[in-house]
Structures are given as C-alpha cells and as structure tokens.
Design a protein around this motif. Structure first.
Motif, PDB file in Angstrom:
ATOM      1  N   ASN A 282      28.430  81.499  42.270  1.00 16.53           N
ATOM      2  CA  ASN A 282      28.411  80.065  42.563  1.00 16.53           C
ATOM      3  C   ASN A 282      28.477  79.910  44.078  1.00 16.53           C
ATOM      4  OD1 ASN A 282      28.732  77.318  42.779  1.00 16.53           O
ATOM      5  ND2 ASN A 282      30.744  77.243  41.804  1.00 16.53           N
ATOM      6  N   GLN A 283      27.399  79.487  44.690  1.00 15.48           N
ATOM      7  CA  GLN A 283      27.325  79.415  46.142  1.00 15.48           C
ATOM      8  C   GLN A 283      27.814  78.091  46.716  1.00 15.48           C
ATOM      9  OE1 GLN A 283      23.042  80.527  46.425  1.00 15.48           O
ATOM     10  NE2 GLN A 283      23.734  82.414  47.404  1.00 15.48           N
ATOM     11  N   SER A 284      28.321  77.219  45.859  1.00 18.32           N
ATOM     12  CA  SER A 284      28.781  75.914  46.342  1.00 18.32           C
ATOM     13  C   SER A 284      30.305  75.908  46.513  1.00 18.32           C
ATOM     14  CB  SER A 284      28.368  74.810  45.370  1.00 18.32           C
ATOM     15  OG  SER A 284      29.166  74.852  44.197  1.00 18.32           O
ATOM     16  N   ALA A 285      30.806  74.822  47.099  1.00 18.98           N
ATOM     17  CA  ALA A 285      32.246  74.667  47.311  1.00 18.98           C
ATOM     18  C   ALA A 285      32.890  73.839  46.210  1.00 18.98           C
ATOM     19  CB  ALA A 285      32.497  74.009  48.669  1.00 18.98           C
ATOM     20  N   ARG A 286      32.235  73.746  45.066  1.00 14.82           N
ATOM     21  CA  ARG A 286      32.784  73.005  43.928  1.00 14.82           C
ATOM     22  C   ARG A 286      32.551  73.773  42.637  1.00 14.82           C
ATOM     23  NH1 ARG A 286      28.409  70.409  41.404  1.00 14.82           N
ATOM     24  NH2 ARG A 286      26.480  70.498  42.620  1.00 14.82           N
ATOM     25  N   THR A 287      33.336  73.458  41.641  1.00 12.18           N
ATOM     26  CA  THR A 287      33.165  74.086  40.329  1.00 12.18           C
ATOM     27  C   THR A 287      31.895  73.543  39.681  1.00 12.18           C
ATOM     28  OG1 THR A 287      35.540  74.368  40.029  1.00 12.18           O
ATOM     29  CG2 THR A 287      34.192  74.377  38.039  1.00 12.18           C
ATOM     30  N   THR A 288      31.079  74.429  39.148  1.00 11.89           N
ATOM     31  CA  THR A 288      29.828  74.021  38.512  1.00 11.89           C
ATOM     32  C   THR A 288      29.677  74.741  37.179  1.00 11.89           C
ATOM     33  OG1 THR A 288      28.677  75.708  39.814  1.00 11.89           O
ATOM     34  CG2 THR A 288      28.581  73.452  40.621  1.00 11.89           C
ATOM     35  N   THR A 289      28.895  74.134  36.289  1.00 17.18           N
ATOM     36  CA  THR A 289      28.689  74.696  34.952  1.00 17.18           C
ATOM     37  C   THR A 289      27.192  74.790  34.664  1.00 17.18           C
ATOM     38  OG1 THR A 289      30.769  73.765  34.138  1.00 17.18           O
ATOM     39  CG2 THR A 289      29.135  74.393  32.479  1.00 17.18           C
ATOM     40  N   GLY A 290      26.791  75.895  34.066  1.00 17.57           N
ATOM     41  CA  GLY A 290      25.393  76.081  33.693  1.00 17.57           C
ATOM     42  C   GLY A 290      25.277  76.713  32.322  1.00 17.57           C
ATOM     43  N   GLN A 291      24.102  76.622  31.744  1.00 13.55           N
ATOM     44  CA  GLN A 291      23.812  77.298  30.485  1.00 13.55           C
ATOM     45  C   GLN A 291      22.390  77.833  30.541  1.00 13.55           C
ATOM     46  OE1 GLN A 291      24.658  75.128  26.899  1.00 13.55           O
ATOM     47  NE2 GLN A 291      24.270  76.891  25.594  1.00 13.55           N
ATOM     48  N   ALA A 292      22.215  79.031  29.989  1.00 15.06           N
ATOM     49  CA  ALA A 292      20.940  79.714  30.111  1.00 15.06           C
ATOM     50  C   ALA A 292      20.049  79.519  28.895  1.00 15.06           C
ATOM     51  CB  ALA A 292      21.162  81.204  30.342  1.00 15.06           C
ATOM     52  N   ALA A 293      18.773  79.297  29.164  1.00 14.77           N
ATOM     53  CA  ALA A 293      17.729  79.399  28.144  1.00 14.77           C
ATOM     54  C   ALA A 293      17.061  80.750  28.355  1.00 14.77           C
ATOM     55  CB  ALA A 293      16.725  78.268  28.296  1.00 14.77           C
ATOM     56  N   TYR A 294      16.414  81.287  27.334  1.00  8.17           N
ATOM     57  CA  TYR A 294      15.930  82.660  27.430  1.00  8.17           C
ATOM     58  C   TYR A 294      14.727  82.868  26.522  1.00  8.17           C
ATOM     59  CZ  TYR A 294      18.707  82.553  23.213  1.00  8.17           C
ATOM     60  OH  TYR A 294      19.228  82.183  21.995  1.00  8.17           O
ATOM     61  N   ASN A 295      13.944  83.890  26.833  1.00  6.49           N
ATOM     62  CA  ASN A 295      12.864  84.317  25.953  1.00  6.49           C
ATOM     63  C   ASN A 295      12.404  85.701  26.370  1.00  6.49           C
ATOM     64  OD1 ASN A 295      11.397  83.841  28.276  1.00  6.49           O
ATOM     65  ND2 ASN A 295       9.717  82.832  27.225  1.00  6.49           N
ATOM     66  N   VAL A 296      11.514  86.277  25.587  1.00  8.39           N
ATOM     67  CA  VAL A 296      10.938  87.567  25.941  1.00  8.39           C
ATOM     68  C   VAL A 296       9.424  87.458  25.930  1.00  8.39           C
ATOM     69  CG1 VAL A 296      12.866  88.955  25.081  1.00  8.39           C
ATOM     70  CG2 VAL A 296      10.979  88.380  23.545  1.00  8.39           C
ATOM     71  N   ALA A 297       8.786  88.356  26.659  1.00  9.59           N
ATOM     72  CA  ALA A 297       7.324  88.443  26.676  1.00  9.59           C
ATOM     73  C   ALA A 297       6.947  89.911  26.472  1.00  9.59           C
ATOM     74  CB  ALA A 297       6.788  87.921  27.997  1.00  9.59           C
ATOM     75  N   PRO A 298       5.884  90.161  25.710  1.00 12.72           N
ATOM     76  CA  PRO A 298       5.020  89.186  25.033  1.00 12.72           C
ATOM     77  C   PRO A 298       5.743  88.437  23.919  1.00 12.72           C
ATOM     78  CG  PRO A 298       4.497  91.414  24.342  1.00 12.72           C
ATOM     79  CD  PRO A 298       5.462  91.557  25.458  1.00 12.72           C
ATOM     80  N   LEU A 299       5.234  87.254  23.599  1.00 13.20           N
ATOM     81  CA  LEU A 299       5.905  86.386  22.640  1.00 13.20           C
ATOM     82  C   LEU A 299       6.016  87.008  21.251  1.00 13.20           C
ATOM     83  CD1 LEU A 299       4.302  82.949  23.589  1.00 13.20           C
ATOM     84  CD2 LEU A 299       6.327  84.043  24.544  1.00 13.20           C
ATOM     85  N   THR A 300       5.129  87.928  20.927  1.00 14.41           N
ATOM     86  CA  THR A 300       5.123  88.520  19.582  1.00 14.41           C
ATOM     87  C   THR A 300       6.327  89.403  19.303  1.00 14.41           C
ATOM     88  OG1 THR A 300       3.750  90.329  20.440  1.00 14.41           O
ATOM     89  CG2 THR A 300       2.612  88.473  19.387  1.00 14.41           C
TER      90      THR A 300
END
Length: 217
Positions: free
Chosen positions: A118-136
């Motif tokens: 976290n490169q900021s001076a405040r508390t932050t929250t995130g959530q990840a989306a994900y996938n793989v390639a190739p899609l099959t």
C-alpha cells in the motif's frame, strides 16, 4: 373579431402540446436517472458478483476452487505457468508476482506468492478479480488457496506476501481442445473497495473492549 376568436383554439392546442412535451421530458429524465443509479450500484457490486458468477460457471477463463489436492500422482506432462498482475485506477498499491514464470507437472500442487504494498498514507481495501489464458483451461486450473476470495485491507505503507496454492487438473489431458497448451497465464487485477465489509470482533476482543471502556469510566 373573427380573426381574434380563431386564435384561441390554436393557443390552447399549443399549451397542451407544451405540457405533453414537458411530461415526456420529465419521464425521460427519470428513466435516465434510474439507469445511472443502477449502473453506479452495479459498479460497486461488480467485482464480487463477477467472481461468484465466473467461479460457478468457469466463464471467461475463470479458475476453479478445490478443497484438496488431487488423489493421484502428478503426470509427467509439464506446463509453464506465467503470472500477471494489475491494479485498477483509484487503488494506490504496488502489486507483482515474486516469480513471473515457473514450470509444473500436471496434477502437482504448487505454492507461489504475490507481493503487494500500500503506497498511500491511508488504509485502503481492494479485492482481486482473476482469470487464466487460454480461456479453455479455466475449468482445469484449480486453486486450493487464494487471496482473491476475500477483501484485502492494507495499512498505510504495509507490505504483504499473498500466497496462491494451485494445481492443473489431470483431466485436462483428456480434452483434445487443450492438447497443444504448453503455457498458462494466471492473471489478477486488484480493484478498490469503496465500502469494505465490517468484520465482527472476536469474543475475546469484545470482552477486552468492554473492560477497557469500564476502566475509563
């Protein structure tokens, strides 16, 4: 006199037409406002809903969730796994894999780590989306443990290692569509969470909080 009388019906018609025009404009404005509110609400819910939908269907190369390792021994066939990382706008994080590529045997349980700061001076929250390639290969890429399943809250300046435990399901070798697959790319994108979920205190923490409050009385 006749000319003056003939002007009144035209004036009344113009007023009715004007009122109808205003009514249509108000209806259009109301519909547009509703659509905007709906889109804003959908934007906040997009990441968790997208993750749920893709996990359930394997849509768009989304990986699957496994509760344990495969029962059989790993196969001799190997594939290269590449790791990709992205951060959406509005989230002041540095996010990268500790290794950009490894080679694994199909059916082999593997652990890798991503590093996030976290490169900021405040508390932050995130959530990840994900996938793989190739899609099959999405329905064959099984994750036993992953940071993407929950919201991640980072203190100012905090750095954290986040593990991913996975394997490639041996049943992929029975799918002729994936006979030529030698490389799989696992990609994550962290999105900001504007309103993080409030986590309840554990019983012990609640008691400590109560005792502290009494001591301050």
């Amino acid at each position: 006199m006749a000319d003056h009388q003939n002007q009144h019906p035209a004036s009344a018609g113009e007023k009715k037409s004007s009122r109808r025009g205003l009514t249509r404009d108000a209806a259009v404005a109301a519909i547009c406002g509703f659509v905007v509110v709906l889109m804003v609400g959908a934007a906040y819910a997009a990441v968790p809903f997208y993750n749920w939908f893709c996990r359930a269907t394997g849509f768009n190369g989304t990986t699957q969730v496994a509760t344990s390792a495969p029962s059989g021994a790993p196969l001799e066939r190997k594939v290269a796994i590449r790791f990709d990382s992205n951060v959406a706008g509005g989230l002041p994080w540095k996010f990268e894999p500790e290794q950009t590529e490894i080679e694994v045997r199909i059916g082999e349980v593997t652990t890798v780590f991503y590093k996030v700061t976290n490169q900021s001076a405040r508390t932050t929250t995130g959530q990840a989306a994900y996938n793989v390639a190739p899609l099959t290969v999405g329905s064959y890429f099984e994750k036993i443990n992953c940071f993407c399943f929950t919201e991640q809250t980072m203190a100012p300046g905090e750095t954290r290692q986040m593990p991913v435990v996975f394997y490639v399901d041996p049943s992929i070798v029975k799918d002729s569509e994936n006979d030529s697959v030698n490389t799989i790319t696992l990609s994550y994108t962290f999105f900001p969470v504007r309103e993080p979920s409030v986590k309840p205190l554990a019983a012990g923490e609640s008691e400590k909080s109560g005792a502290s409050a009494k001591g301050n009385l």
